[in-house]
Design an enzyme around this catalytic site. Structure first.
Site, PDB file in Angstrom:
ATOM      1  N   ASN A 101       0.871  -1.177   0.000  1.00 13.90           N
ATOM      2  CA  ASN A 101       0.000   0.000   0.000  1.00 13.90           C
ATOM      3  C   ASN A 101       0.908   1.228   0.000  1.00 13.90           C
ATOM      4  OD1 ASN A 101      -1.701   1.755   2.633  1.00 13.90           O
ATOM      5  ND2 ASN A 101      -2.050   1.959   0.448  1.00 13.90           N
ATOM      6  N   GLU A 465     -22.368  19.473   3.187  1.00 15.59           N
ATOM      7  CA  GLU A 465     -22.217  18.080   3.590  1.00 15.59           C
ATOM      8  C   GLU A 465     -23.407  17.231   3.094  1.00 15.59           C
ATOM      9  OE1 GLU A 465     -19.902  16.311   4.523  1.00 15.59           O
ATOM     10  OE2 GLU A 465     -20.810  14.551   5.440  1.00 15.59           O
ATOM     11  N   LYS A 469     -22.963  14.050   0.593  1.00 14.53           N
ATOM     12  CA  LYS A 469     -23.474  12.696   0.874  1.00 14.53           C
ATOM     13  C   LYS A 469     -24.287  12.180  -0.310  1.00 14.53           C
ATOM     14  CE  LYS A 469     -21.441  11.648   3.376  1.00 14.53           C
ATOM     15  NZ  LYS A 469     -20.479  12.428   4.080  1.00 14.53           N
ATOM     16  N   GLU A 472     -22.000  11.286  -3.305  1.00 16.79           N
ATOM     17  CA  GLU A 472     -21.147  10.115  -3.063  1.00 16.79           C
ATOM     18  C   GLU A 472     -21.894   8.808  -3.250  1.00 16.79           C
ATOM     19  OE1 GLU A 472     -19.642  11.112   1.022  1.00 16.79           O
ATOM     20  OE2 GLU A 472     -17.829  10.214   0.214  1.00 16.79           O
ATOM     21  N   HIS A 488     -26.719  34.948  -7.134  1.00 17.01           N
ATOM     22  CA  HIS A 488     -25.499  35.399  -7.824  1.00 17.01           C
ATOM     23  C   HIS A 488     -25.060  34.414  -8.910  1.00 17.01           C
ATOM     24  CE1 HIS A 488     -25.142  38.703  -5.046  1.00 17.01           C
ATOM     25  NE2 HIS A 488     -25.263  37.861  -4.037  1.00 17.01           N
ATOM     26  N   LYS A 587     -12.179   4.897   1.184  1.00 18.28           N
ATOM     27  CA  LYS A 587     -12.389   5.577   2.473  1.00 18.28           C
ATOM     28  C   LYS A 587     -11.159   6.392   2.895  1.00 18.28           C
ATOM     29  CE  LYS A 587     -14.695   5.730   6.567  1.00 18.28           C
ATOM     30  NZ  LYS A 587     -15.748   6.711   6.323  1.00 18.28           N
TER      31      LYS A 587
HETATM   32  C1  AGP Z   1     -16.701  11.475   3.237  1.00 17.52           C
HETATM   33  O1  AGP Z   1     -17.965  10.944   3.051  1.00 17.52           O
HETATM   34  C2  AGP Z   1     -15.701  11.092   2.254  1.00 17.52           C
HETATM   35  N1  AGP Z   1     -15.620   9.724   2.032  1.00 17.52           N
HETATM   36  C3  AGP Z   1     -14.405  11.862   2.219  1.00 17.52           C
HETATM   37  O2  AGP Z   1     -14.733  13.145   1.788  1.00 17.52           O
HETATM   38  C4  AGP Z   1     -13.574  11.982   3.524  1.00 17.52           C
HETATM   39  O3  AGP Z   1     -14.255  12.774   4.438  1.00 17.52           O
HETATM   40  C5  AGP Z   1     -12.213  12.589   3.181  1.00 17.52           C
HETATM   41  O4  AGP Z   1     -11.531  11.753   2.292  1.00 17.52           O
HETATM   42  C6  AGP Z   1     -11.368  12.851   4.398  1.00 17.52           C
HETATM   43  O5  AGP Z   1     -11.056  11.675   5.089  1.00 17.52           O
HETATM   44  P1  AGP Z   1     -10.460  11.716   6.535  1.00 17.52           P
HETATM   45  O6  AGP Z   1     -11.464  12.349   7.427  1.00 17.52           O
HETATM   46  O7  AGP Z   1     -10.198  10.280   6.886  1.00 17.52           O
HETATM   47  O8  AGP Z   1      -9.200  12.529   6.490  1.00 17.52           O
END
Ligand code: AGP
Length: 592
Positions: A101, A465, A469, A472, A488, A587
């Protein structure tokens, strides 16, 4: 961005590796693979990999008989998803298998040299140079060969190496996370703790520059050629935290866990650790974060300026090193995983400049917690769904707590907010009564191409946010706007039936939100309003009103985001989307 796992012990390795790997899919899921050292005289390395998800790999892979193995779930960076590019990668002889990784930035140069020396490199990945270098350096001691190899690698890596000739696993870490799980005669290695929590809660976190030689009953860690001791830690997460426990998806399970998360976080002692606040002499603050954590940061900015008057700016981790850095006295870093590469690289810059950093993270032992001076651990438990929900709420609670711990907060406001914070879990539970009404809204949105979210003041980040959501998990185009900004430009996008989700908080912005909604309705949009249960000024022309329990205006984002998380979830469910693992997303974004 990939997930790696390793197992050595007295059980069959393959089912354990598959199980651990499935829990790491949030790190990537375009290809997967497994390699096992056979428990027979040959000790051959058997490998199965393909451009498939772990569930398919599990079904297709032949069952290997061996108690030592490694596995990988991939999110392609170098070379598209394919069988050849999938890990584990082998050397020319098939004696060494490697999962990795990270990103090896000098792989092209190493590859050219290896090819010149006669190595047969078959993939387009940066990783494949590693087993070939180990092959080149191996003189009967795997650990030595791995060390010589690591000395040539530039970039980031967490690697696990399996060797036909030696009954052990060798690991190395630089810039990518690696944790070793300890249990009697079994050892588990993974990119992240949730992968192994089913088997053990005793873990050792490796640091950059560490090497490990792992056998059934021993873990020997070395650094700069010396054996060192790394403390074994107990993780307070349980098996159920990493399972769906009857829910269809992790996302909905995690949304429903939020009352518990808030309860766990507002324990009596949480408001007493005065070290975990902003320094009293701080003149300016920066908050660094990405994605959902960035949106939490915007709310942090609002409450810090409102209650403490400290000028605060929020900067994307991904932007920090791409502009002139004006260093603050102190920085708050928000990151669920604690491993987001963009955030870590900003942290390294700030560390070099001597900026004091307070990290808010959900993952004990994460790199962010190690780079910072102080850490607030959010108590959300492992979050598996790629779309962050409960970790966002936990970040908000941490931000409220760190501000309320500051001596400059007015005592009356502190008292009011502390009382209201304690009532939040019950109010969040009440929000779940809205689910049937939210499912009806989801049916509407599921057949739309676009959706807009609007809010003002402290609820503007909630509009961002909510839109994030929806994008995503449902792949519907969604935008969040400060309500006053619509006129605007974005007004041009409004026409008949376009859904606009409006957050109408009971605060100083109430009147102006009502005016914005009137303007939106004039364009014939379909308005879904989130309004306080006590608000009787909501116009009957609004299409749907979701009634939100009353709380202090500064805490209202906590209650407003939950219906929006549910709306995104149910919309994606109606559209049969891959909710927990949306396309193209991982993630933990561990590459810049
Ligand atoms: C959130 O739903 C996302 N998957 C993504 O924006 C996430 O919040 C971002 O990659 C930051 O991750 P972290 O909080 O682990 O740093």
């Amino acid at each position: 961005m990939c997930g790696i796992v390793g197992y050595i012990g007295n059980q069959q390795a393959e089912p354990i590796l598959m199980d651990c790997l499935a829990r790491l899919e949030y790190r990537g899921y375009d290809s997967s693979g497994v390699a096992v050292r056979e428990n027979d005289k040959s000790n051959d390395i058997k490998i199965y990999k393909d451009a498939v998800r772990v569930s398919v790999l599990q079904k297709q892979s032949p069952h290997f008989n061996g108690s030592t193995g490694i596995a990988h779930t991939r999110w392609a960076t170098h070379g598209p998803p394919s069988l050849l590019n999938a890990h584990p990668h082998l050397d020319c002889t098939g004696r060494f298998a490697v999962v990795h990784n990270g990103v090896i930035t000098n792989y092209q140069e190493l590859k050219r040299q290896l090819i010149k020396e006669g190595h047969n490199i078959v993939s387009e990945t940066d990783t494949e140079v590693i087993p070939h270098l180990i092959e080149k350096f191996y003189k009967g001691n795997l650990e030595e060969a791995v060390k010589l190899t690591a000395a040539l690698l530039i970039g980031s890596y967490a690697i696990i190496v399996l060797c036909k000739d030696e009954p052990k696993l060798v690991v190395a870490k630089m810039g990518s996370p690696l944790v070793i799980g300890i249990k009697d005669c079994e050892k588990f290695i993974a990119s992240d703790t949730p992968a192994i929590i089913n088997y053990t809660n005793k873990v050792v976190y490796l640091e950059d520059g560490d090497f490990g030689v792992i056998t059934e009953d021993r873990v020997v860690i070395t650094r700069n050629g010396e054996e060192i001791h790394r403390e074994e830690k107990k993780v307070n997460w349980c098996k159920e935290d990493a399972q769906k426990t009857g829910y269809d998806h992790f996302m909905i399970k995690e949304i429903h866990e939020q009352p518990k998360v808030i309860r766990d976080m507002i324990l009596e002692d949480a408001l007493s650790d005065s070290k975990l606040t902003i320094g009293e002499d701080v003149q300016s603050l920066k908050i660094i974060a990405c994605g959902t954590s960035y949106n939490a940061g915007l709310i942090g900015e609002y409450i810090i300026e409102e209650l403490l008057g400290i000028p605060t700016t929020v900067v994307f981790g991904s932007e920090f090193n791409h502009r002139r850095a004006i260093f603050p006295n102190e920085a708050i870093v928000i990151t669920q995983s604690g491993e987001t590469a963009d955030v870590l690289s900003a942290m390294k810059t700030m560390q070099n400049a001597g900026v004091k950093m307070l990290a808010i993270t959900n993952v004990p032992g994460s790199t962010a917690s190690r780079l910072s001076d102080r850490t607030i651990y959010t108590r959300a438990g492992p979050e598996i769904s790629v779309a962050a929900t409960k970790s966002f709420i936990a970040q908000l609670i941490s931000l409220y707590q760190l501000v309320l711990l500051h001596p400059d907060v007015d005592n009356n406001i502190r008292e009011q907010l502390v009382t209201e914070l304690k009532d939040l879990p019950t109010k969040v539970e009440k929000l779940f009564d809205l689910e049937p009404q939210i499912i009806e809204c989801a049916k509407y949105i599921a057949q739309c191409k676009d959706a807009f979210y609007v809010g003002r003041g402290i609820n503007f980040p909630i509009a961002l946010e909510g839109a994030l959501k929806l994008k995503e998990v449902s792949y519907i185009h969604a935008e969040g706007y400060a309500a006053g900004e619509l006129k605007h430009g974005p007004f041009a996008l409004l026409n008949k039936g376009v859904p606009v989700i409006a957050i109408v908080a009971q605060d100083g912005n109430h009147e102006s939100m009502l005016i914005s909604i009137k303007e939106i309705k004039t364009r014939d949009a379909y308005v879904i309003a989130l309004a306080d249960e006590e608000d009787d000024s909501i116009d009957s022309s609004i299409d749907v009103v979701l009634r939100i329990p009353h709380t202090h205006a500064l805490l209202s984002p906590v209650l407003h985001i939950i219906p929006l998380q549910l709306l995104a979830y149910y919309t994606a469910k109606l559209m049969s989307c891959s909710i927990d693992f949306p396309r193209n997303l991982a993630k933990s974004v561990t590459v810049e």
